[in-house]
Design an enzyme around this catalytic site. Structure first.
Site, PDB file in Angstrom:
ATOM      1  N   GLY A  12      -1.700 -10.913  18.406  1.00  0.00           N
ATOM      2  CA  GLY A  12      -2.565 -11.570  18.895  1.00  0.00           C
ATOM      3  C   GLY A  12      -1.359 -12.860  19.438  1.00  0.00           C
ATOM      4  N   ARG A  74      -4.172  -5.624  20.854  1.00  0.00           N
ATOM      5  CA  ARG A  74      -3.982  -5.086  19.750  1.00  0.00           C
ATOM      6  C   ARG A  74      -4.033  -3.890  18.839  1.00  0.00           C
ATOM      7  NH1 ARG A  74      -4.118  -9.690  16.072  1.00  0.00           N
ATOM      8  NH2 ARG A  74      -5.227 -11.637  17.699  1.00  0.00           N
ATOM      9  N   THR A 113       1.035  -5.203  12.642  1.00  0.00           N
ATOM     10  CA  THR A 113       2.292  -4.044  14.133  1.00  0.00           C
ATOM     11  C   THR A 113       3.204  -3.437  13.190  1.00  0.00           C
ATOM     12  OG1 THR A 113       1.914  -6.487  15.541  1.00  0.00           O
ATOM     13  CG2 THR A 113       3.984  -4.910  15.722  1.00  0.00           C
ATOM     14  N   ILE A 134       1.612 -16.801  14.072  1.00  0.00           N
ATOM     15  CA  ILE A 134       1.635 -18.781  13.304  1.00  0.00           C
ATOM     16  C   ILE A 134       0.330 -18.599  12.154  1.00  0.00           C
ATOM     17  CG2 ILE A 134       0.951 -19.003  16.175  1.00  0.00           C
ATOM     18  CD1 ILE A 134      -2.130 -19.465  15.425  1.00  0.00           C
ATOM     19  N   ASP A 135       0.081 -17.233  11.934  1.00  0.00           N
ATOM     20  CA  ASP A 135      -0.420 -17.613  10.731  1.00  0.00           C
ATOM     21  C   ASP A 135       0.726 -17.397   9.451  1.00  0.00           C
ATOM     22  OD1 ASP A 135      -2.884 -16.534  11.289  1.00  0.00           O
ATOM     23  OD2 ASP A 135      -3.010 -14.779  11.642  1.00  0.00           O
ATOM     24  N   ARG A 170     -16.825 -41.686  11.033  1.00  0.00           N
ATOM     25  CA  ARG A 170     -16.700 -40.568  11.047  1.00  0.00           C
ATOM     26  C   ARG A 170     -16.674 -39.933  10.306  1.00  0.00           C
ATOM     27  NH1 ARG A 170     -17.703 -39.247  17.390  1.00  0.00           N
ATOM     28  NH2 ARG A 170     -20.574 -39.724  17.434  1.00  0.00           N
ATOM     29  N   GLN A 302      -3.633 -23.821  19.829  1.00  0.00           N
ATOM     30  CA  GLN A 302      -2.416 -23.392  18.559  1.00  0.00           C
ATOM     31  C   GLN A 302      -1.222 -22.181  19.126  1.00  0.00           C
ATOM     32  OE1 GLN A 302      -5.154 -24.045  14.518  1.00  0.00           O
ATOM     33  NE2 GLN A 302      -6.377 -23.024  15.927  1.00  0.00           N
ATOM     34  N   ARG A 303      -2.193 -21.302  19.855  1.00  0.00           N
ATOM     35  CA  ARG A 303      -1.295 -19.820  20.072  1.00  0.00           C
ATOM     36  C   ARG A 303      -0.419 -20.211  21.470  1.00  0.00           C
ATOM     37  NH1 ARG A 303      -4.843 -15.409  18.701  1.00  0.00           N
ATOM     38  NH2 ARG A 303      -4.323 -14.409  20.506  1.00  0.00           N
TER      39      ARG A 303
END
Ligand code: F6P
Length: 376
Positions: A12, A74, A113, A134-135, A170, A302-303
């Protein structure tokens, strides 16, 4: 002696990839003895011999750009979709490495990878990797580049959701990426002051989660922000997943191909059903608390986009250290972040490992100390 260096980005995409390509490229060109070539779309481009010229011109003005100028995929060397088949293309990749007279190949990517690169190192290629995702779940490195930017984006989203949750009284459930690790949800959740943070490393109890929101209501606070990692599971699902994984491991140990296939299919079905997990959680919390609830899935936002200063710095630092590594002819390693410096870690120490959030991590302690519910 001149050296020919190949670079590819796989898995990714992640903010900071271009900064890393530039860091490697400019440091390599500065030696006056290195020539570099980029391969497009990860291992696929190396297999199909699709290259990109990387010179001063192409390397200029990319530091701040999101994504990767090389493109990514990937695709795995040993399981590459070719036409209607999935084939082992490792030999073709090794031939193309030789065709370009490469002295080293730099593979920039996450956990998958690292594994694929290790396989190529075992075939005799001179491989160096850099940790990006990002993880933040790559083993043996303090941090991966891309994580900091994604955490900033998710934190800003939580900040924005706070005011709307407050105005409408909420619950807003915000789903954060991270695959099976909770770094991103935990980091953004703590930084954004989420009232509940649910991560895969701590299976959550729905009742305990609803109770934490109810307690806030009793104190007169009629809104809550729930930051949920995409891989978070409730206690029952967590137990079910463990059972399925155990079944697969036993089948593998017994070399029972049929049972292994069955276990894999069951695991696939499990993750398919988990697809709507966060929506179901949002609906359940509405029923249990009586508060109107909404779900926001941050997804690929987010990426994308401009990398943070911290990620540009990190990627540049790693890129430059990578060229030092080539000069020392140290191969089969990942250039990892180690405090203010870097450390070359053998690839075999990384593959098959995942860096998850330890239960006693300081971020967990800090979250608990400020009264955040972690679902347990
Ligand atoms: O590994 C990075 C990541 O963004 C994960 O957080 C997420 O689970 C996955 O990639 C999404 O993958 P894709 O972009 O292939 O949908």
């Amino acid at each position: 002696m001149s050296k020919h260096i190949g670079i590819l980005t796989a898995g990714g995409d992640s903010p900071g990839l271009n900064a890393a390509i530039r860091g490697i490229g400019k440091s390599a060109l500065a030696t006056g003895t290195m020539h570099i070539v980029g391969f497009r779309d990860g291992f696929r481009g190396l297999m199909e011999n699709r290259t990109m010229r990387l010179d001063r011109e192409t390397l200029s003005s990319i530091l701040t750009r999101g994504g990767t100028i090389l493109g990514t995929s990937r695709d795995k060397p040993h399981k590459m979709p070719v036409g209607s088949e999935v084939m082992d293309m490792t030999e073709v990749i090794c031939d193309n490495y030789a065709r370009h007279s490469l002295d080293a190949l730099i593979c920039i990517g996450g956990g998958g990878t690292q594994k694929n690169a290790y396989r190529l190192a075992q075939k005799g290629l001179n491989i160096i990797t850099l940790p990006k995702t990002i993880d933040n779940d790559v083993a043996m490195t303090d941090v991966t580049f891309g994580f900091h930017t994604a955490m900033e984006i998710a934190t800003e989203a939580i900040d924005r959701l706070h005011s709307t949750a407050h105005s409408h009284h909420r619950i807003i459930v915000v789903e954060v990426m991270g695959h099976n690790s909770g770094w991103l949800a935990l980091g953004a959740g703590v930084a954004g002051g989420a009232d509940v943070i649910l991560i895969p490393e701590i299976p959550y109890d729905l009742q305990a989660t609803a109770n934490a929101i109810r307690k806030r209501q009793q104190r007169g606070t009629n809104f809550s922000i729930v930051a949920v990692a995409e891989g978070a599971l409730c206690v029952d699902d967590y137990a079910e997943l463990r059972k399925l994984k155990e079944k697969k491991a036993i089948a593998k140990e017994n070399k029972d191909k049929k049972a292994q296939k069955k276990a894999e299919a069951a695991l696939q079905e499990f993750s398919r059903l988990q697809g709507n997990n966060t929506l179901a959680l949002t609906q359940e919390l509405e029923i249990m608390t009586g508060l109107e609830s909404r779900l926001t899935i941050l997804g690929h936002c987010q990426r994308g986009g401009t990398p943070s200063a911290a990620d540009r710095m990190l990627a540049t630092r790693l890129g430059s250290a990578c060229v030092d590594c080539i000069e020392q002819e140290e191969y089969g390693v990942m250039v990892a972040v180690h405090g203010e410096g870097t450390k070359n870690v053998p690839l075999q120490d990384i593959v098959g490992q995942k860096k998850l959030v330890p239960p006693d991590h300081p971020w967990i302690r800090a979250a608990r100390n400020v009264g955040t519910c972690l679902g347990d």
